[in-house]
Design an enzyme around this catalytic site. Structure first.
Site, PDB file in Angstrom:
ATOM      1  N   ALA A  74       0.819  -1.213   0.000  1.00  0.00           N
ATOM      2  CA  ALA A  74       0.000   0.000   0.000  1.00  0.00           C
ATOM      3  C   ALA A  74       0.855   1.265   0.000  1.00  0.00           C
ATOM      4  O   ALA A  74       0.443   2.292  -0.534  1.00  0.00           O
ATOM      5  CB  ALA A  74      -0.948   0.009   1.187  1.00  0.00           C
ATOM      6  N   THR A  75       2.045   1.218   0.572  1.00  0.00           N
ATOM      7  CA  THR A  75       2.920   2.396   0.547  1.00  0.00           C
ATOM      8  C   THR A  75       3.224   2.775  -0.900  1.00  0.00           C
ATOM      9  O   THR A  75       3.086   3.936  -1.302  1.00  0.00           O
ATOM     10  CB  THR A  75       4.246   2.110   1.295  1.00  0.00           C
ATOM     11  OG1 THR A  75       3.933   1.762   2.644  1.00  0.00           O
ATOM     12  CG2 THR A  75       5.172   3.312   1.275  1.00  0.00           C
ATOM     13  N   ASN A 154      -5.807   3.164  10.504  1.00  0.00           N
ATOM     14  CA  ASN A 154      -4.971   2.101  11.059  1.00  0.00           C
ATOM     15  C   ASN A 154      -4.763   2.225  12.563  1.00  0.00           C
ATOM     16  O   ASN A 154      -4.271   1.307  13.191  1.00  0.00           O
ATOM     17  CB  ASN A 154      -3.612   2.083  10.346  1.00  0.00           C
ATOM     18  CG  ASN A 154      -2.992   3.452  10.276  1.00  0.00           C
ATOM     19  OD1 ASN A 154      -3.557   4.373   9.676  1.00  0.00           O
ATOM     20  ND2 ASN A 154      -1.846   3.614  10.913  1.00  0.00           N
ATOM     21  N   GLN A 182      -6.404  -1.055   5.320  1.00  0.00           N
ATOM     22  CA  GLN A 182      -7.024  -1.694   6.492  1.00  0.00           C
ATOM     23  C   GLN A 182      -8.433  -2.184   6.191  1.00  0.00           C
ATOM     24  O   GLN A 182      -9.039  -2.864   7.021  1.00  0.00           O
ATOM     25  CB  GLN A 182      -7.107  -0.691   7.663  1.00  0.00           C
ATOM     26  CG  GLN A 182      -5.787  -0.228   8.205  1.00  0.00           C
ATOM     27  CD  GLN A 182      -5.085  -1.275   9.073  1.00  0.00           C
ATOM     28  OE1 GLN A 182      -5.673  -2.270   9.493  1.00  0.00           O
ATOM     29  NE2 GLN A 182      -3.814  -1.051   9.332  1.00  0.00           N
ATOM     30  N   HIS A 204      -0.736  -7.908   3.401  1.00  0.00           N
ATOM     31  CA  HIS A 204      -0.344  -8.418   4.719  1.00  0.00           C
ATOM     32  C   HIS A 204      -1.218  -7.973   5.883  1.00  0.00           C
ATOM     33  O   HIS A 204      -0.983  -8.390   7.011  1.00  0.00           O
ATOM     34  CB  HIS A 204       1.139  -8.110   4.989  1.00  0.00           C
ATOM     35  CG  HIS A 204       1.454  -6.694   5.325  1.00  0.00           C
ATOM     36  ND1 HIS A 204       1.672  -6.291   6.614  1.00  0.00           N
ATOM     37  CD2 HIS A 204       1.601  -5.592   4.562  1.00  0.00           C
ATOM     38  CE1 HIS A 204       1.960  -4.988   6.625  1.00  0.00           C
ATOM     39  NE2 HIS A 204       1.911  -4.546   5.384  1.00  0.00           N
ATOM     40  N   THR A 243       9.442  -7.304 -12.763  1.00  0.00           N
ATOM     41  CA  THR A 243       8.901  -8.654 -12.918  1.00  0.00           C
ATOM     42  C   THR A 243       7.828  -8.927 -11.873  1.00  0.00           C
ATOM     43  O   THR A 243       8.039  -8.656 -10.687  1.00  0.00           O
ATOM     44  CB  THR A 243      10.034  -9.690 -12.785  1.00  0.00           C
ATOM     45  OG1 THR A 243      10.994  -9.418 -13.801  1.00  0.00           O
ATOM     46  CG2 THR A 243       9.521 -11.113 -12.919  1.00  0.00           C
ATOM     47  N   CYS A 329       4.044   2.344  12.490  1.00  0.00           N
ATOM     48  CA  CYS A 329       4.956   3.017  11.581  1.00  0.00           C
ATOM     49  C   CYS A 329       5.629   4.206  12.240  1.00  0.00           C
ATOM     50  O   CYS A 329       6.612   4.716  11.740  1.00  0.00           O
ATOM     51  CB  CYS A 329       4.222   3.482  10.333  1.00  0.00           C
ATOM     52  SG  CYS A 329       3.282   2.167   9.593  1.00  0.00           S
TER      53      CYS A 329
HETATM   54  C1  LIG Z   1      -0.183  -0.755   6.632  1.00  0.00           C
HETATM   55  C2  LIG Z   1      -0.738   0.445   5.973  1.00  0.00           C
HETATM   56  C3  LIG Z   1      -0.103   1.040   4.889  1.00  0.00           C
HETATM   57  C4  LIG Z   1       1.222   0.522   4.356  1.00  0.00           C
HETATM   58  O1  LIG Z   1       1.032  -0.676   3.687  1.00  0.00           O
HETATM   59  P1  LIG Z   1       2.294  -1.561   3.220  1.00  0.00           P
HETATM   60  O2  LIG Z   1       1.655  -2.599   2.381  1.00  0.00           O
HETATM   61  O3  LIG Z   1       2.882  -2.088   4.477  1.00  0.00           O
HETATM   62  O4  LIG Z   1       3.196  -0.689   2.463  1.00  0.00           O
HETATM   63  C5  LIG Z   1      -0.691   2.118   4.293  1.00  0.00           C
HETATM   64  N1  LIG Z   1      -1.850   2.611   4.747  1.00  0.00           N
HETATM   65  C6  LIG Z   1      -2.500   2.088   5.795  1.00  0.00           C
HETATM   66  C7  LIG Z   1      -3.786   2.662   6.236  1.00  0.00           C
HETATM   67  C8  LIG Z   1      -1.962   0.985   6.445  1.00  0.00           C
HETATM   68  O5  LIG Z   1      -2.597   0.481   7.490  1.00  0.00           O
END
Ligand SMILES: *Cc1c(COP(=O)(O)O)cnc(C)c1O
Length: 388
Positions: A74-75, A154, A182, A204, A243, A329
């Site tokens: 998600a980042t 989150n 989330q 994850h 890839t 984070c």
């Molecule tokens: C965990 C999280 C992210 C980051 O996701 P990653 O897949 O770990 O990069 C971004 N936004 C929210 C709201 C999250 O909870």
């Protein structure tokens, strides 16, 4: 194993479901092909599996498979959405609207754009963590190109009203991005009904693998343009080169499929456990619930506790339960959570906060044990303060 602390940090990450691992394993060994290899069986197999996974994920949010771009999480999806839109729509305007309680993976790309001359409006939230829709309406300018509001927070689990926000963006003819890291698999998401143009996902947080995510990018009504942020081999329609990570992609889709199949029973089960813990804690004097009482993720409980030292509280619980005092984070820094600050808390109260993240594998025995230990720890810390 019995000596390890009880895991209640499911907003930071979740354990992978064994059913997910099972479908992934063959793709590390026998089916190792590169989905971009068009000349042989190994490539075709991998490509077919990626296609199937893409379709599963597209169905989960009601879009078409071509609108799913795989990323590392998600980042990366948030960075691609925000910087990619900023670059592609630069000539139409340089103003973006987001919210103070967003994840750092939204706030930091916005701050980066500010350095390049963009203007960002960081909307405040109400005491319950929800945004004020009238304030959103008033924040649009002729040069606004994007609104970015997360689906589920989150830290405090609050669910923003995506459909209403989507309608407002539609009326103002501005693109709408939502970080649903989330939310996927935990609440229904429909990009058509919610008028969403870009949606960030990750594996994850939903019992899938780490290192895989996706960005939904709308291709019709309207077709959204995005400037690539990774250049290379031209995979993913040249929007995201590199890839494709077949085992992770297959596992990500399986994780979403499982979560959606069990969404109602799991939400009911988790909210019952959460409510049990919540009642126990809120019964104590000087314990406050953070975030909206009902518009919240089923597995989330975030409380602030008066008259205790936050660091002492965490220390007292360390061997018993794995949880977070704020966002995972930001827990490497000693800054109070920006989300709790946005709710109007003092630094001291923000520090003395606990985030419980229940999940698929949380049991009622675990919640009984944690509830009792948290109560005992708070009481003994408060007594020690009085004695001193
Ligand atoms: C965990 C999280 C992210 C980051 O996701 P990653 O897949 O770990 O990069 C971004 N936004 C929210 C709201 C999250 O909870």
């Amino acid at each position: 194993m019995s000596q390890r602390p009880i895991y209640l940090d499911c907003h930071a990450t979740t354990p992978m479901d064994k059913r997910v691992l099972e479908v992934m394993l063959p793709y590390f060994t026998e089916h190792f092909g590169n989905p971009s290899s068009v000349n042989h069986l190994y490539g075709w197999e991998a490509e077919a599996s990626v296609k199937k996974a893409r379709t599963t994920i597209a169905n989960a949010i009601n879009c078409s498979p071509e609108e799913i771009i795989f990323t590392s999480g998600a980042t990366e999806a948030n960075n691609l959405a925000i910087k990619g839109i900023a670059e592609a729509y630069f000539n139409q305007g340089q103003h973006i609207i987001t919210v103070q309680t967003e994840h750092r993976a939204v706030l930091d790309p916005c701050q980066y754009l500010e350095q390049l001359g963009f203007e960002i409006t960081y909307l405040p939230v109400k005491k319950d963590g929800l945004i004020d829709l009238e304030l959103l309406e008033k924040s649009f300018r002729p040069e606004t190109i994007l609104v970015s509001v997360m689906a589920a927070n989150n830290e405090i689990g609050v669910l923003q009203p995506l459909k209403e926000i989507g309608e407002i963006c539609q009326k103002n003819q501005v693109l709408f991005h939502s970080d649903a890291a989330q939310a996927i698999g935990k609440i229904p998401l429909d990009v058509q009904e919610m008028n969403i143009h870009l949606l960030s996902l990750t594996g994850h947080k939903v019992y899938g693998p780490k290192g895989i995510g996706a960005l939904y990018i709308r291709r019709r009504n309207p077709r959204v343009n995005i400037a690539p942020q990774l250049h290379g081999g031209g995979q993913e329609k040249s929007i995201r080169s590199g890839t494709l990570y077949t085992p992770q992609i297959v596992g990500f889709a399986k994780a979403i499929e499982l979560a959606l199949a069990e969404i109602e029973t799991e939400n009911k089960r988790q909210s019952e456990l959460r409510n049990q813990l919540q009642e126990q804690l809120l019964n104590l004097e000087g314990v406050h619930l953070n975030g909206h009482l009902t518009q919240r993720l089923a597995g989330n409980l975030n409380v602030s506790i008066e008259a205790v030292d936050g660091a002492a509280l965490l220390l007292g619980l360390q061997g018993i339960v794995a949880l977070s005092s704020g966002s995972a984070c930001t827990s490497t820094t000693t800054k109070p959570s920006h989300v709790l600050k946005a709710l109007g808390h003092s630094d001291k109260l923000a520090y003395a906060s606990l985030r419980f993240g229940l999940g698929r594998f949380t049991t009622s025995q675990e919640i009984d044990k944690v509830g009792q230990r948290v109560l005992d720890t708070i009481k003994s810390l408060r007594q020690a303060t009085i004695r001193n």
